[in-house]
Design an enzyme around this catalytic site. Structure first.
Site, PDB file in Angstrom:
ATOM      1  CG  HIS A 146      11.711  -2.339   2.778  1.00  0.00           C
ATOM      2  ND1 HIS A 146      11.040  -1.503   2.144  1.00  0.00           N
ATOM      3  CD2 HIS A 146      11.422  -3.390   2.631  1.00  0.00           C
ATOM      4  CE1 HIS A 146       9.773  -2.131   1.931  1.00  0.00           C
ATOM      5  NE2 HIS A 146       9.929  -3.480   2.079  1.00  0.00           N
TER       6      HIS A 146
ATOM      7  CG  HIS B  30       4.687 -11.418   0.699  1.00  0.00           C
ATOM      8  ND1 HIS B  30       5.319 -11.457  -0.308  1.00  0.00           N
ATOM      9  CD2 HIS B  30       4.460 -10.103   1.079  1.00  0.00           C
ATOM     10  CE1 HIS B  30       5.997 -10.321  -0.750  1.00  0.00           C
ATOM     11  NE2 HIS B  30       5.477  -9.554   0.326  1.00  0.00           N
TER      12      HIS B  30
ATOM     13  CG  HIS C 173       5.387  -5.740  -1.852  1.00  0.00           C
ATOM     14  ND1 HIS C 173       6.318  -6.101  -0.751  1.00  0.00           N
ATOM     15  CD2 HIS C 173       6.015  -4.665  -2.692  1.00  0.00           C
ATOM     16  CE1 HIS C 173       7.228  -5.293  -0.979  1.00  0.00           C
ATOM     17  NE2 HIS C 173       7.170  -4.417  -2.034  1.00  0.00           N
TER      18      HIS C 173
ATOM     19  CG  ASP D 278       3.110  -6.761   1.811  1.00  0.00           C
ATOM     20  OD1 ASP D 278       2.950  -7.096   2.837  1.00  0.00           O
ATOM     21  OD2 ASP D 278       4.159  -6.775   1.035  1.00  0.00           O
TER      22      ASP D 278
ATOM     23  CE1 TYR E  17       2.433  -1.916   4.043  1.00  0.00           C
ATOM     24  CE2 TYR E  17       0.989  -2.094   2.058  1.00  0.00           C
ATOM     25  CZ  TYR E  17       1.980  -2.363   3.021  1.00  0.00           C
ATOM     26  OH  TYR E  17       2.488  -3.802   2.663  1.00  0.00           O
TER      27      TYR E  17
ATOM     28  CG  HIS F 208       2.241  -5.181   7.004  1.00  0.00           C
ATOM     29  ND1 HIS F 208       3.148  -5.331   7.884  1.00  0.00           N
ATOM     30  CD2 HIS F 208       2.523  -5.277   5.787  1.00  0.00           C
ATOM     31  CE1 HIS F 208       4.226  -5.821   7.096  1.00  0.00           C
ATOM     32  NE2 HIS F 208       3.841  -5.917   6.011  1.00  0.00           N
TER      33      HIS F 208
HETATM   34 FE1  FEO Z   1       6.094  -7.440   1.080  1.00  0.00          FE
HETATM   35 FE2  FEO Z   1       4.944  -7.029   4.316  1.00  0.00          FE
HETATM   36  O1  FEO Z   1       6.046  -7.821   2.838  1.00  0.00           O
END
Ligand code: FEO
Length: 405
Positions: A28, A82, A148, A167, A195, A228
């Site tokens: 995004h 999440h 997040h 996240d 990040y 991640h």
């Molecule tokens: Fe807020 Fe990795 O999604």
């Protein structure tokens, strides 16, 4: 075609069963040059538990990695930490395949998952302070609103002393090495900061509150397992401390000079400004938007005390890459910056005012009204650029020295 992929054993009872996305180039709007991973974790306790899922397109990879350990139908619980779709995208399909006894999410997680996938999704709500017994381990929950999304939560696995942080503490870095200490330190430091800057900087105050509250849960954390990038096992306190530092955003003795240019006049001005900044004893990096993107600017803004922005005037506006970067940065709301605008123009020179407006909207303290040069900067204009850079450097040093934020 069935994928043949293995889980990675992280601890006695926990496996990584996520997916590596080597191809993604934009998350995004965030340029992910090193790809990313969507991490999911399998806890092999009496109640076999899956923590998070993956993006829809990676469902088969998730299933293949789970299947390398157990039949997915043996999973008892799924925890959704999440609801953003990189972690929940294939949750409905996984529920259909696995038919788990229970699916857990935070109160906002339940609302969000139903808003995404329909009201018939079976969710059990867990709140901060709740825990569930898996057998030898308990899994405890802490809601982490805005880290997040409003639904986000951490899950802490007692026996393995592992914090599943979705996240939080993550990074976009594809790779099958599952621990941060297995990668070069400079890559880890850069990707973790990038990040934070691009995903979490807007939520700095909520992050500080969370870090303040975390000790009261008495979690003894030996591993942080984000959704991640790699896990933190060598020194999890290091990344927690970085989050504290990045959230405070104490001004650093460095500046970035971000610009776009039509005929190199604004580029020439950028170099003289950087020379002026360096002459004051402050480090400066020149960032041409013809070779760098908005997410690089955000990462560098996190690490810099000053933000100088230049554009030629085009059709009474700024050049489009400048508008793009400034709107993006305004959204991320960096703190404690100083800066000014500059640029060349032909007959009207509106770019300076537009950039000033962007900088003010980003709460940047302006150190001058801006520096303009008609068509091509002459020696006097370049001297003015140098002087404005030197004055900005001086102001930054004063600000750092006085603790004035
Ligand atoms: Fe807020 Fe990795 O999604």
């Amino acid at each position: 075609m069935k994928e043949l992929l293995n889980a990675v054993k992280l601890t006695e009872k926990v496996y990584w069963v996520g997916a590596a996305d080597w191809e993604i180039k934009s998350f995004h709007g965030y340029a992910t040059e090193r790809g990313t991973t969507y991490n999911a974790y399998l806890i092999m306790d009496k109640k076999i538990t899956l923590i998070d899922t993956v993006k829809t397109a990676f469902r088969d990879e998730l299933l293949a990695r789970i299947s390398s350990v157990i039949d997915p139908a043996q999973i008892d619980y799924i925890v959704s930490n999440h609801s953003e779709m990189d972690h929940s995208g294939c949750l409905p399909e996984m529920i259909n395949i696995i038919k788990p006894e229970k699916v857990f999410a935070s109160p906002m997680g339940e609302k969000n998952l139903k808003a995404h996938f329909g009201n018939d999704l079976p969710i059990d709500i867990v709140k901060t302070g709740d825990s569930i017994c898996l057998g030898d381990n308990t899994l405890s929950f802490v809601e982490t609103k805005m880290l997040h999304w409003p639904d986000s939560m951490f899950s802490y696995l007692s026996g393995e002393k592992m914090l599943f942080s979705q996240d939080g503490f993550g990074m976009h870095l594809a790779g099958l090495k599952r621990f941060a200490d297995e990668y070069p330190a400079d890559v880890i430091e850069w990707e973790a900061a990038k990040y934070y800057a691009n995903i979490l900087m807007l939520y700095a105050s909520q992050i500080l509150s969370l870090l303040e509250a975390l000790p009261k849960f008495n979690f003894e954390i030996t591993t942080i397992a984000p959704d991640h990038g790699p896990c933190w096992r060598k020194d999890p306190a290091w990344i927690i401390e970085q989050y504290r530092k990045w959230s405070v955003q104490k001004p650093e003795k460095s500046a970035i000079v971000v610009y776009d240019t039509m005929w190199k006049s604004t580029a020439t001005m950028a170099k003289s400004i950087a020379d002026g900044i360096i002459s004051s004893g402050v480090a400066a990096e020149v960032i041409p938007l013809q070779s760098r993107d908005r997410s690089y600017v955000a990462a560098m803004a996190l690490k810099s005390g000053a933000l100088v922005v230049g554009s030629s005037t085009l059709n009474n506006q700024v050049l489009p890459p400048i508008a793009d970067a400034m709107i993006y940065l305004k959204g991320l709301s960096p703190l404690n910056k100083i800066g000014f605008a500059f640029g060349s123009y032909g007959w009207s020179g509106e770019a300076i005012q537009h950039i000033n407006d962007y900088l003010k909207a980003t709460n940047v303290e302006l150190t001058c009204e801006g520096v303009k040069a008609k068509y091509v900067p002459d020696q006097a204009a370049l001297q003015e650029c140098f002087n404005a850079g030197a004055a900005l450097g001086k102001r930054l040093i004063e600000k750092i020295g006085s603790g004035d934020q």
